[in-house]
Design a protein around this motif. Structure first.
Motif, PDB file in Angstrom:
ATOM      1  N   ALA A   1       0.834  -1.191   0.000  1.00 29.78           N
ATOM      2  CA  ALA A   1       0.000   0.000   0.000  1.00 29.78           C
ATOM      3  C   ALA A   1       0.876   1.252   0.000  1.00 29.78           C
ATOM      4  O   ALA A   1       2.103   1.181   0.176  1.00 29.78           O
ATOM      5  N   TYR A   2       0.228   2.390  -0.183  1.00 29.61           N
ATOM      6  CA  TYR A   2       0.922   3.672  -0.276  1.00 29.61           C
ATOM      7  C   TYR A   2       1.811   3.944   0.925  1.00 29.61           C
ATOM      8  O   TYR A   2       2.976   4.336   0.779  1.00 29.61           O
ATOM      9  N   TRP A   3       1.299   3.729   2.134  1.00 30.94           N
ATOM     10  CA  TRP A   3       2.064   4.090   3.332  1.00 30.94           C
ATOM     11  C   TRP A   3       3.317   3.227   3.488  1.00 30.94           C
ATOM     12  O   TRP A   3       4.357   3.697   3.946  1.00 30.94           O
ATOM     13  N   THR A   4       3.222   1.967   3.101  1.00 29.39           N
ATOM     14  CA  THR A   4       4.404   1.104   3.170  1.00 29.39           C
ATOM     15  C   THR A   4       5.466   1.566   2.191  1.00 29.39           C
ATOM     16  O   THR A   4       6.663   1.597   2.509  1.00 29.39           O
ATOM     17  N   LEU A   5       5.024   1.937   0.991  1.00 30.11           N
ATOM     18  CA  LEU A   5       5.970   2.450   0.008  1.00 30.11           C
ATOM     19  C   LEU A   5       6.633   3.735   0.507  1.00 30.11           C
ATOM     20  O   LEU A   5       7.829   3.955   0.315  1.00 30.11           O
ATOM     21  N   LEU A   6       5.856   4.554   1.193  1.00 23.95           N
ATOM     22  CA  LEU A   6       6.387   5.793   1.757  1.00 23.95           C
ATOM     23  C   LEU A   6       7.493   5.490   2.772  1.00 23.95           C
ATOM     24  O   LEU A   6       8.542   6.143   2.776  1.00 23.95           O
ATOM     25  N   ILE A   7       7.272   4.485   3.605  1.00 28.14           N
ATOM     26  CA  ILE A   7       8.298   4.090   4.590  1.00 28.14           C
ATOM     27  C   ILE A   7       9.559   3.602   3.872  1.00 28.14           C
ATOM     28  O   ILE A   7      10.683   3.942   4.252  1.00 28.14           O
ATOM     29  N   GLY A   8       9.371   2.797   2.827  1.00 29.81           N
ATOM     30  CA  GLY A   8      10.516   2.315   2.064  1.00 29.81           C
ATOM     31  C   GLY A   8      11.325   3.447   1.468  1.00 29.81           C
ATOM     32  O   GLY A   8      12.566   3.425   1.481  1.00 29.81           O
ATOM     33  N   ARG A   9      10.644   4.465   0.959  1.00 28.87           N
ATOM     34  CA  ARG A   9      11.339   5.619   0.377  1.00 28.87           C
ATOM     35  C   ARG A   9      12.081   6.432   1.453  1.00 28.87           C
ATOM     36  O   ARG A   9      13.160   6.968   1.196  1.00 28.87           O
ATOM     37  N   VAL A  10      11.522   6.511   2.641  1.00 30.94           N
ATOM     38  CA  VAL A  10      12.216   7.198   3.734  1.00 30.94           C
ATOM     39  C   VAL A  10      13.510   6.459   4.085  1.00 30.94           C
ATOM     40  O   VAL A  10      14.574   7.073   4.253  1.00 30.94           O
ATOM     41  N   VAL A  11      13.417   5.131   4.204  1.00 27.74           N
ATOM     42  CA  VAL A  11      14.601   4.331   4.536  1.00 27.74           C
ATOM     43  C   VAL A  11      15.656   4.472   3.442  1.00 27.74           C
ATOM     44  O   VAL A  11      16.857   4.638   3.723  1.00 27.74           O
ATOM     45  N   LEU A  12      15.234   4.432   2.183  1.00 29.04           N
ATOM     46  CA  LEU A  12      16.173   4.650   1.085  1.00 29.04           C
ATOM     47  C   LEU A  12      16.799   6.038   1.172  1.00 29.04           C
ATOM     48  O   LEU A  12      17.989   6.217   0.903  1.00 29.04           O
ATOM     49  N   GLY A  13      16.012   7.018   1.563  1.00 29.31           N
ATOM     50  CA  GLY A  13      16.525   8.372   1.716  1.00 29.31           C
ATOM     51  C   GLY A  13      17.608   8.453   2.781  1.00 29.31           C
ATOM     52  O   GLY A  13      18.621   9.143   2.601  1.00 29.31           O
ATOM     53  N   LEU A  14      17.409   7.749   3.893  1.00 28.52           N
ATOM     54  CA  LEU A  14      18.436   7.725   4.944  1.00 28.52           C
ATOM     55  C   LEU A  14      19.758   7.200   4.384  1.00 28.52           C
ATOM     56  O   LEU A  14      20.831   7.752   4.659  1.00 28.52           O
ATOM     57  N   ALA A  15      19.678   6.122   3.602  1.00 26.94           N
ATOM     58  CA  ALA A  15      20.896   5.531   3.026  1.00 26.94           C
ATOM     59  C   ALA A  15      21.521   6.447   1.980  1.00 26.94           C
ATOM     60  O   ALA A  15      22.746   6.619   1.944  1.00 26.94           O
ATOM     61  N   VAL A  16      20.691   7.052   1.131  1.00 25.00           N
ATOM     62  CA  VAL A  16      21.195   7.956   0.094  1.00 25.00           C
ATOM     63  C   VAL A  16      21.936   9.133   0.726  1.00 25.00           C
ATOM     64  O   VAL A  16      23.051   9.494   0.324  1.00 25.00           O
ATOM     65  N   GLY A  17      21.317   9.744   1.745  1.00 25.83           N
ATOM     66  CA  GLY A  17      21.936  10.901   2.390  1.00 25.83           C
ATOM     67  C   GLY A  17      23.229  10.548   3.099  1.00 25.83           C
ATOM     68  O   GLY A  17      24.233  11.263   2.984  1.00 25.83           O
ATOM     69  N   ALA A  18      23.218   9.437   3.825  1.00 20.09           N
ATOM     70  CA  ALA A  18      24.421   9.023   4.548  1.00 20.09           C
ATOM     71  C   ALA A  18      25.556   8.683   3.583  1.00 20.09           C
ATOM     72  O   ALA A  18      26.711   9.075   3.791  1.00 20.09           O
ATOM     73  N   ALA A  19      25.232   7.961   2.517  1.00 14.88           N
ATOM     74  CA  ALA A  19      26.267   7.598   1.544  1.00 14.88           C
ATOM     75  C   ALA A  19      26.819   8.825   0.840  1.00 14.88           C
ATOM     76  O   ALA A  19      28.029   8.920   0.571  1.00 14.88           O
ATOM     77  N   SER A  20      25.963   9.794   0.538  1.00 17.54           N
ATOM     78  CA  SER A  20      26.426  10.991  -0.160  1.00 17.54           C
ATOM     79  C   SER A  20      27.404  11.797   0.679  1.00 17.54           C
ATOM     80  O   SER A  20      28.238  12.535   0.140  1.00 17.54           O
ATOM     81  N   ALA A  21      27.332  11.665   2.006  1.00 14.73           N
ATOM     82  CA  ALA A  21      28.273  12.357   2.891  1.00 14.73           C
ATOM     83  C   ALA A  21      29.517  11.535   3.169  1.00 14.73           C
ATOM     84  O   ALA A  21      30.614  12.083   3.319  1.00 14.73           O
ATOM     85  N   THR A  22      29.399  10.217   3.257  1.00 11.38           N
ATOM     86  CA  THR A  22      30.511   9.360   3.668  1.00 11.38           C
ATOM     87  C   THR A  22      31.438   8.988   2.524  1.00 11.38           C
ATOM     88  O   THR A  22      32.666   8.938   2.694  1.00 11.38           O
ATOM     89  N   VAL A  23      30.884   8.726   1.350  1.00  9.28           N
ATOM     90  CA  VAL A  23      31.702   8.277   0.215  1.00  9.28           C
ATOM     91  C   VAL A  23      32.786   9.291  -0.155  1.00  9.28           C
ATOM     92  O   VAL A  23      33.956   8.908  -0.334  1.00  9.28           O
ATOM     93  N   PRO A  24      32.476  10.608  -0.274  1.00  7.86           N
ATOM     94  CA  PRO A  24      33.562  11.550  -0.599  1.00  7.86           C
ATOM     95  C   PRO A  24      34.670  11.582   0.450  1.00  7.86           C
ATOM     96  O   PRO A  24      35.840  11.785   0.110  1.00  7.86           O
ATOM     97  N   VAL A  25      34.338  11.385   1.726  1.00  8.37           N
ATOM     98  CA  VAL A  25      35.347  11.381   2.776  1.00  8.37           C
ATOM     99  C   VAL A  25      36.301  10.214   2.578  1.00  8.37           C
ATOM    100  O   VAL A  25      37.530  10.369   2.616  1.00  8.37           O
ATOM    101  N   TYR A  26      35.760   9.026   2.348  1.00  8.47           N
ATOM    102  CA  TYR A  26      36.619   7.854   2.141  1.00  8.47           C
ATOM    103  C   TYR A  26      37.487   8.033   0.903  1.00  8.47           C
ATOM    104  O   TYR A  26      38.695   7.766   0.929  1.00  8.47           O
ATOM    105  N   LEU A  27      36.884   8.495  -0.203  1.00  7.30           N
ATOM    106  CA  LEU A  27      37.641   8.671  -1.433  1.00  7.30           C
ATOM    107  C   LEU A  27      38.775   9.672  -1.245  1.00  7.30           C
ATOM    108  O   LEU A  27      39.882   9.492  -1.765  1.00  7.30           O
ATOM    109  N   SER A  28      38.515  10.730  -0.493  1.00  5.55           N
ATOM    110  CA  SER A  28      39.550  11.724  -0.231  1.00  5.55           C
ATOM    111  C   SER A  28      40.710  11.127   0.550  1.00  5.55           C
ATOM    112  O   SER A  28      41.881  11.412   0.266  1.00  5.55           O
TER     113      SER A  28
END
Length: 486
Positions: free
Chosen positions: A114-141
């Motif tokens: 249902a819609y609300w479950t998909l919304l939760i999935g997108r929030v969880v994906l957002g947490l991972a996207v945001g964290a990776a976008s901050a951590t990956v450049p640090v490691y690469l540097s």
């Protein structure tokens, strides 16, 4: 090859990395940059999937918008927490955890009843996207030799654009079957690769190990890229150069840094550059075109089917120009590419706006849009992520990257939410003119405050920043920067 980054205070004390060691570094960088691919894939795949989700769940326009924007909200939170996480767990474990969160979010979204479950999935994906976008450049540097640091860091943006393009192609491939669940589910493949590579192959960041006195592990990392005698010499020197009293093996040599550290006089110039570039990258209008490309193209008079095709074409241009920027960034330099990129973006988005206002033919509008994306991808797109990994002091690099990335996601959210209402209020063409003004102001900011970072250690970058901001050794805007090293 100069500069494998192992010293807490600099990017590169090692004078020579053998070819085999360099190949390992490039492999590690490619594995970690899969986090950037997931960033691009999960932000892009929803554009096609949403068409079929809307029919299955009978979503209202507000619910459709929420499915897209809730990922950005999760990304803000993920980016904000990423710095502390990377400092506490280490860069490698933090990225591995983020890969696991990608898997969880993908599973929830792909199986949502249902819609609300998909919304939760997108929030969880957002947490991972945001964290990776901050951590990956640090490691690469922190694994990058000085002379190829720009190329290694820009691999993050290269993988982001690759992820966006692949998401468009996946949407196109499964459009006939209307299988939006499989569109989301395919994100589990790179998420699994990222998690396993971090757990089994990629080593911990050497600066992180050194700052925590983990000399045995630091030596193991050096042994993988240097001959044994050179690794011994580097470890011996680092033991003598690490500041502070002697510590027992394994004892933590420093306390976690706090947010207030970013506001200290020595760090403020780096923070100003990081935050300003984060906002300029988004307020220049790029994601209005990435997210709403089919809608914008339809406004030019082309059919909906042509709009989807041209969206894929835009993704190809984005990727090709990012590859070109990756090749040039350690030759032409960050500052030159930034200035050319922002000047081109300001001109082209202004022409795009005028084409809508004056009713010029649709082909001209499309050309302006494509060239604008090419200008962005050839400079501002990858260079923001490079600067985030370069300008902050090593001790606060993860926290600084986290803060700048959070600002980037906040600006992304604001622009994404404001674009359609603003276009309805003042006109789509006039809205693009607003973006043109912001690009021009960004050009002025870069010309005045952003130094060249190519081929420079952190100390040289910091001296250039302080000079431009009138800090110690600087003088009211005169860029008394150290000479570039060959």
């Amino acid at each position: 090859m100069q500069g494998f980054s192992s010293e807490p205070g600099t990017h590169g004390p090692v004078t020579e990395v053998p070819p085999e060691g360099m190949r390992r570094i490039y492999r590690w960088a490619a594995m970690i940059a899969v986090g950037g691919f997931l960033f691009g894939y999960d932000t892009g795949v929803v554009s096609g999937a949403l068409l079929f989700v809307t029919d299955d769940f009978r979503l209202s326009p507000t619910e459709q918008g929420t499915i897209v924007s809730v990922l950005l909200v999760g990304a803000m939170v993920g980016a904000l927490c990423a710095g502390r996480l990377a400092d506490a767990l280490g860069r490698r474990r933090a990225v591995a955890l983020e890969g696991a969160v990608f898997l969880v979010g993908t599973a929830i979204a792909a199986t949502a009843p249902a819609y609300w479950t998909l919304l939760i999935g997108r929030v969880v994906l957002g947490l991972a996207v945001g964290a990776a976008s901050a951590t990956v450049p640090v490691y690469l540097s922190e694994i990058s030799p000085t002379r190829v640091r720009g190329r290694v860091l820009s691999a993050n943006q290269l993988m982001i654009t690759a992820g966006i393009l692949v998401s468009y192609l996946v949407d196109l491939a499964f459009a006939s079957s209307r299988d939006w669940r499989l569109m989301f589910a395919l994100g589990a493949v790179p998420a699994t690769v990222l998690t396993l590579c971090c757990l089994l192959v990629v080593p911990e960041s050497l600066p992180w190990l050194v700052r925590r006195g983990r000399w045995r592990q630091a030596r193991e990392v050096l042994d993988r890229v240097l001959p044994p005698e050179e690794a011994s010499r580097v470890v011996a020197r680092l033991r003598n150069e690490v500041p502070g009293p002697r510590r027992k093996p394994g004892e933590e040599p420093e306390r976690p840094v706090g947010w207030r550290t970013l506001l200290t006089p020595g760090v403020r110039p780096a923070l100003a550059v990081g935050l300003a570039m984060a906002v300029i990258q988004q307020f220049g209008g790029i994601n209005t075109i990435i997210y709403y490309a089919p809608t914008i193209i339809e406004k030019t008079g082309l059919s909906a089917s042509n709009s989807i095709f041209y969206s894929v074409f835009i993704g190809v241009i984005n990727l090709v120009m990012t590859v070109l920027a990756t090749r040039l960034i350690d030759r032409a330099g960050r500052r030159t590419l930034l200035l050319v990129s922002l000047a081109g973006m300001a001109l082209l988005v202004a022409l795009l706006g005028l084409s809508f206002i004056a009713g010029w033919n649709s082909e001209l509008s499309l050309v302006c849009m494509i060239l604008y994306i090419a200008a962005y991808a050839g400079g501002l797109g990858p260079i923001f992520w490079v600067l985030v990994g370069e300008v902050f002091p090593p001790r606060v690099r993860a926290l600084g990257s986290s803060t700048a990335t959070t600002a980037n996601w906040i600006a992304n959210f604001v622009v994404s939410q404001a674009f359609l209402p603003l276009a309805a209020a003042i006109g789509q063409g006039q809205t693009f003119l607003v973006f043109a003004v912001i690009c021009f102001l960004g050009l002025l900011f870069v010309a005045r405050f952003v130094p060249e970072t190519k081929d420079r250690t952190y100390e040289e970058i910091d001296a250039a920043l302080q000079a431009r901001f009138g800090g110690p050794g600087g003088g009211r805007g005169e860029a008394k920067e150290p000479a570039r090293r060959g």
